[in-house]
Design a protein around this motif. Structure first.
Motif: not given
Ligand code: GLU
Length: 394
Positions: A22-23, A44-45, A108, A132, A182, A244, A326, A370
């Motif tokens: 995701t990052l 990204a979220g 996280k 996730w 997620n 968030k 999402y 996603r």
């Molecule tokens: N949790 C968010 C996502 O799934 C932010 C990015 C991450 O830390 O994974 O997009």
């Protein structure tokens, strides 16, 4: 010959870890954007809303207060731990004390600390798929083994309690629960949470309940796992944070609530790994409860966004998320010679339409992609238009 090849091998555990998809994809998209490419970022979220004004004012105020610049207790400043405990008493019906709360570098890191506090080498941790991205990798980092419980869109991505029961054995240490979820947006009903609780409780298994999307529920009710039964509080590590809900993903502030013994262990690990999160950011959140209802209300725009997309994607995506932000879209019917998997799909979509999504394989299901709607309505409209054009061209 590579530089390191003369030396002993690097950590095999580290080499087995995938970087956060995701990052990675979000950074790549932001980089394209910074180069002037007209790319639509639905990766990204990360909310597009601004942090609340009171929070920014607090940040400024505390930045010049004497002592705020110095080390603070590694579990977080007592005033904020206390206020988080009061939030749980008032809004979730759980009586935590401040000693049952730890403040961390984002949700996280709270999950990582929880896993590190619970797991021995070879323990098993049940992860509900689609999951996730970081759960599975974190379980591996602490030396435990992820055991996957699959869910299906036909059941609304809700876990089957009987299947869960079959996976639990003497090695099972914990189950990771994430509702609202997620990447799917599923919100688990009370009876499913109760079912998970009963299996976990009977087998002496902990539940790590990632509740970071607590304030993003469009249908059904949010229920904190620790409130599902009076016995649930002691075996649950509730994970939450402000990233968030207050649009401060980059500030890195999350927290966990659990029994004191677990919190103390998490604190002990945190004291060696990072010394805790930024003191200034913690002070800035003092008084968050005074604004809580107003701040949560400001998130109602997410429901409008969800509904807009549901309407636009009729016939393309039958599963409408009940929470989080999402859409998890099954694109497998478009897999052919050119597009063989979710990575190919996302690459082609970016290449042809300059729309960036996250491949489902990162969440454990390669049939899906996603799409994050934590972005402005303008971005959503353009993104959905491009996605529909892409589908039409396939
Ligand atoms: N949790 C968010 C996502 O799934 C932010 C990015 C991450 O830390 O994974 O997009």
């Amino acid at each position: 010959m590579s530089y390191v090849s003369n030396f002993k091998p690097l950590s095999s555990k580290a080499l087995s870890i995938e970087p956060s998809a995701t990052l990675k994809v979000s950074a790549k998209t932001k980089e394209l954007k910074s180069r002037g490419v007209d790319v639509i970022n639905m990766t990204a979220g990360e909310s597009d809303l601004l942090p609340p004004r009171w929070l920014l004012e607090n940040l400024k105020l505390y930045s010049s207060k004497p002592g705020v610049n110095l080390y603070k207790p590694t579990a977080g400043i007592p005033e904020l731990r206390e206020e988080i405990a009061r939030k749980y008493q008032k809004y979730n019906g759980i009586n935590y004390t401040k000693d049952e709360v730890i403040i961390t570098i984002g949700g996280k890191h709270a999950i990582y600390l929880a896993l590190a506090a619970l797991c021995n080498d070879g323990d098993e941790v049940i992860v509900i798929s689609p999951y996730w991205v970081s759960y599975v990798e974190q379980v591996k980092i602490v030396g435990a083994k992820p055991v996957i419980l699959e869910t299906d869109s036909r059941n609304g991505f809700i876990p089957d309690i009987n299947k869960l029961r079959e996976l639990v054995n003497a090695k099972t240490k914990a189950i990771i629960v994430n509702s609202p979820n997620n990447p799917t947006g599923a919100v688990y009903p009370a009876q499913v949470l109760k079912g998970i609780f009963e299996i976990a409780y009977t087998n002496g298994v902990y539940v790590i309940s990632d509740e970071i999307y607590e304030n993003f529920v469009y249908e059904g009710d949010f229920i904190s796992f620790a409130s599902i039964d009076e016995k649930a509080k002691n075996m649950t590590i509730v994970i939450n944070g402000f990233s968030k809900s207050h649009s401060v993903t980059g500030w890195r502030i999350g927290y966990a609530c659990a029994n004191k013994e677990i919190i103390n262990l998490m604190d002990s690990i945190q004291s060696h790994i990072s010394s805790g999160t930024s003191s200034l950011v913690q002070y800035a959140f003092l008084g968050f409860l005074d604004h809580y209802e107003e701040d949560v209300k400001s998130l109602s725009v997410f429901k409008e966004r969800r509904d807009y997309i549901a309407n636009e994607l009729k016939g393309i995506c039958s599963y409408i998320p009940s929470g989080a932000f999402y859409y998890f879209i099954d694109v497998s019917k478009f897999y052919n010679g050119d597009i063989k998997n979710s990575v190919d799909f996302c690459e082609k979509l970016l290449d042809k339409k300059l729309l960036s999504l996250v491949p489902g394989v990162a969440f454990g299901d390669d049939r899906y992609v996603r799409l994050s709607f934590a972005c402005s309505m303008e971005t959503i409209k353009e993104g959905i238009k491009r996605l529909k054009e892409f589908f039409e061209g396939l």
